[in-house]
Design a protein around this motif. Structure first.
Motif, PDB file in Angstrom:
ATOM      1  N   HIS A  13      56.991  40.485  52.287  1.00  0.00           N
ATOM      2  CA  HIS A  13      55.610  40.717  51.861  1.00  0.00           C
ATOM      3  C   HIS A  13      55.546  40.437  50.352  1.00  0.00           C
ATOM      4  O   HIS A  13      55.820  41.319  49.541  1.00  0.00           O
ATOM      5  CB  HIS A  13      55.226  42.167  52.172  1.00  0.00           C
ATOM      6  CG  HIS A  13      53.758  42.416  52.160  1.00  0.00           C
ATOM      7  ND1 HIS A  13      53.217  43.630  52.486  1.00  0.00           N
ATOM      8  CD2 HIS A  13      52.708  41.614  51.879  1.00  0.00           C
ATOM      9  CE1 HIS A  13      51.893  43.564  52.385  1.00  0.00           C
ATOM     10  NE2 HIS A  13      51.560  42.356  52.014  1.00  0.00           N
ATOM     11  N   VAL A  14      55.211  39.225  49.997  1.00  0.00           N
ATOM     12  CA  VAL A  14      55.402  38.781  48.614  1.00  0.00           C
ATOM     13  C   VAL A  14      54.211  39.107  47.711  1.00  0.00           C
ATOM     14  O   VAL A  14      54.395  39.361  46.514  1.00  0.00           O
ATOM     15  CB  VAL A  14      55.793  37.277  48.561  1.00  0.00           C
ATOM     16  CG1 VAL A  14      54.734  36.412  49.188  1.00  0.00           C
ATOM     17  CG2 VAL A  14      56.098  36.830  47.152  1.00  0.00           C
ATOM     18  N   LEU A  15      53.005  39.182  48.258  1.00  0.00           N
ATOM     19  CA  LEU A  15      51.848  39.673  47.500  1.00  0.00           C
ATOM     20  C   LEU A  15      51.230  40.825  48.285  1.00  0.00           C
ATOM     21  O   LEU A  15      50.820  40.649  49.442  1.00  0.00           O
ATOM     22  CB  LEU A  15      50.812  38.556  47.288  1.00  0.00           C
ATOM     23  CG  LEU A  15      51.264  37.342  46.468  1.00  0.00           C
ATOM     24  CD1 LEU A  15      50.142  36.301  46.384  1.00  0.00           C
ATOM     25  CD2 LEU A  15      51.715  37.741  45.056  1.00  0.00           C
ATOM     26  N   LYS A  16      51.206  41.995  47.662  1.00  0.00           N
ATOM     27  CA  LYS A  16      50.767  43.201  48.364  1.00  0.00           C
ATOM     28  C   LYS A  16      49.429  43.681  47.815  1.00  0.00           C
ATOM     29  O   LYS A  16      49.386  44.328  46.775  1.00  0.00           O
ATOM     30  CB  LYS A  16      51.813  44.311  48.196  1.00  0.00           C
ATOM     31  CG  LYS A  16      53.177  43.958  48.792  1.00  0.00           C
ATOM     32  CD  LYS A  16      54.203  45.030  48.461  1.00  0.00           C
ATOM     33  CE  LYS A  16      55.582  44.633  48.976  1.00  0.00           C
ATOM     34  NZ  LYS A  16      56.649  45.395  48.307  1.00  0.00           N
ATOM     35  N   GLY A  36      59.233  38.775  41.527  1.00  0.00           N
ATOM     36  CA  GLY A  36      58.151  39.742  41.706  1.00  0.00           C
ATOM     37  C   GLY A  36      56.884  39.170  42.317  1.00  0.00           C
ATOM     38  O   GLY A  36      55.978  39.925  42.668  1.00  0.00           O
ATOM     39  N   GLY A  37      56.798  37.836  42.391  1.00  0.00           N
ATOM     40  CA  GLY A  37      55.615  37.220  43.004  1.00  0.00           C
ATOM     41  C   GLY A  37      54.668  36.551  42.027  1.00  0.00           C
ATOM     42  O   GLY A  37      53.577  36.124  42.412  1.00  0.00           O
ATOM     43  N   GLY A 210      55.914  42.304  44.272  1.00  0.00           N
ATOM     44  CA  GLY A 210      54.691  41.887  44.951  1.00  0.00           C
ATOM     45  C   GLY A 210      53.468  42.724  44.646  1.00  0.00           C
ATOM     46  O   GLY A 210      52.428  42.554  45.261  1.00  0.00           O
ATOM     47  N   GLN A 211      53.609  43.649  43.684  1.00  0.00           N
ATOM     48  CA  GLN A 211      52.468  44.509  43.360  1.00  0.00           C
ATOM     49  C   GLN A 211      52.133  44.453  41.883  1.00  0.00           C
ATOM     50  O   GLN A 211      53.032  44.239  41.047  1.00  0.00           O
ATOM     51  CB  GLN A 211      52.801  45.965  43.691  1.00  0.00           C
ATOM     52  CG  GLN A 211      52.711  46.280  45.144  1.00  0.00           C
ATOM     53  CD  GLN A 211      53.251  47.663  45.424  1.00  0.00           C
ATOM     54  OE1 GLN A 211      54.368  48.010  45.044  1.00  0.00           O
ATOM     55  NE2 GLN A 211      52.443  48.456  46.106  1.00  0.00           N
TER      56      GLN A 211
END
Ligand code: ADP
Ligand code: MG
Length: 238
Positions: A13-16, A36-37, A210-211
């Motif tokens: 889940h790379v972008l949350k 981290g995305g 991702g956050q």
């Protein structure tokens, strides 16, 4: 601008649920650990990567997922990468005029005139007839910035634009970016260059896993970050 965006690469889940607003004329610096995305977010904003859900709007207009409209709207989003991605077999001038002639349907003469103005603005007008390999890294990156600007983008994305450069060339690129910021360009810049962030950014976004972990002013972020995750990261890079 970016609302509730989610993206997976397989199980990752790379972008949350990313939410990010960038006002017109605002400069946002995105900072955070590798993986981290950050790049995925940039590529998603430009629709180089499909997103699972959420919405991405530029100037109030939703970017379509595909089709001819996408090419036009994508031209509103300029992107500058770590590797300059110039066309090696074309002159610097041709690199800068190609997009406007093809996508914006500019006349060749008009495109060349504008290109020379832009090359002048980034300080390499005298390199217009050379090929990318004949330029230094800093000059190539400035050419890449001119090429993006030639499309008259509404927002410019920079993904670690100076991290592939020799140290002595970093400032010439950051100076061009600082100039753009002063001239009112809306910019999202992934960088760890604290000096640039302090000089040019209104907002720092710290992204990890991702956050978006923290949004802050540059001054506050670098001297007195609110989250432990950001403090920990800063203690490692500064
Ligand atoms: P950053 O730019 O912050 O270093 P990235 O957006 O490049 O982070 O990567 C975020 C995560 O997504 C990483 O774990 C990376 O390995 C993974 N990733 C990036 N691109 C792809 C891809 N095309 N396919 C699968 N995983 C990817
Ligand atoms: Mg990256």
């Amino acid at each position: 601008m970016v609302e509730h965006v989610n993206k997976h690469f397989g199980d990752l889940h790379v972008l949350k649920d990313i939410n990010l607003t960038v006002d017109r004329g605002e400069v946002v610096v995105v900072i955070g650990p590798s993986g981290g995305g950050k790049s995925t977010l940039c590529r998603s904003i430009n629709r180089l990567e499909p997103i699972d859900d959420g919405s991405i709007k530029v100037d109030g207009k939703e970017l379509p997922k595909e089709g001819r409209e996408l090419a036009k709207l994508r031209a509103d989003v300029g992107m500058v990468f770590q590797s300059f991605n110039l066309f090696a077999h074309k002159t610097i001038l041709d690199n800068v005029t190609l997009g406007p002639v093809k996508v914006r349907k500019s006349g060749k003469q008009e495109a060349e005139k504008h290109a020379l103005e832009l090359l002048d603005r980034v300080g390499i007008a005298n390199q217009a007839q050379k090929y990318p390999a004949q330029l230094s890294g800093g000059q190539q990156q400035r050419a890449a910035i001119a090429r993006s600007l030639a499309m008259k983008p509404k927002v410019m994305l920079f993904d670690e634009p100076t991290s592939a450069l020799d140290p002595e060339m970093v400032n010439e690129v950051l100076d061009v970016m600082t100039g753009l910021a002063r001239d009112g360009m809306t910019m999202i810049v992934v960088t760890h260059e604290m000096g640039f962030a302090r000089r040019a950014a209104q907002k720092v976004v710290f992204m990890a896993d991702g956050q978006i972990v923290e949004e802050n002013t540059p001054d506050e972020f670098f001297t007195n970050a609110r989250t432990d995750r950001a403090k920990d990261f800063l203690s490692k890079i500064l």
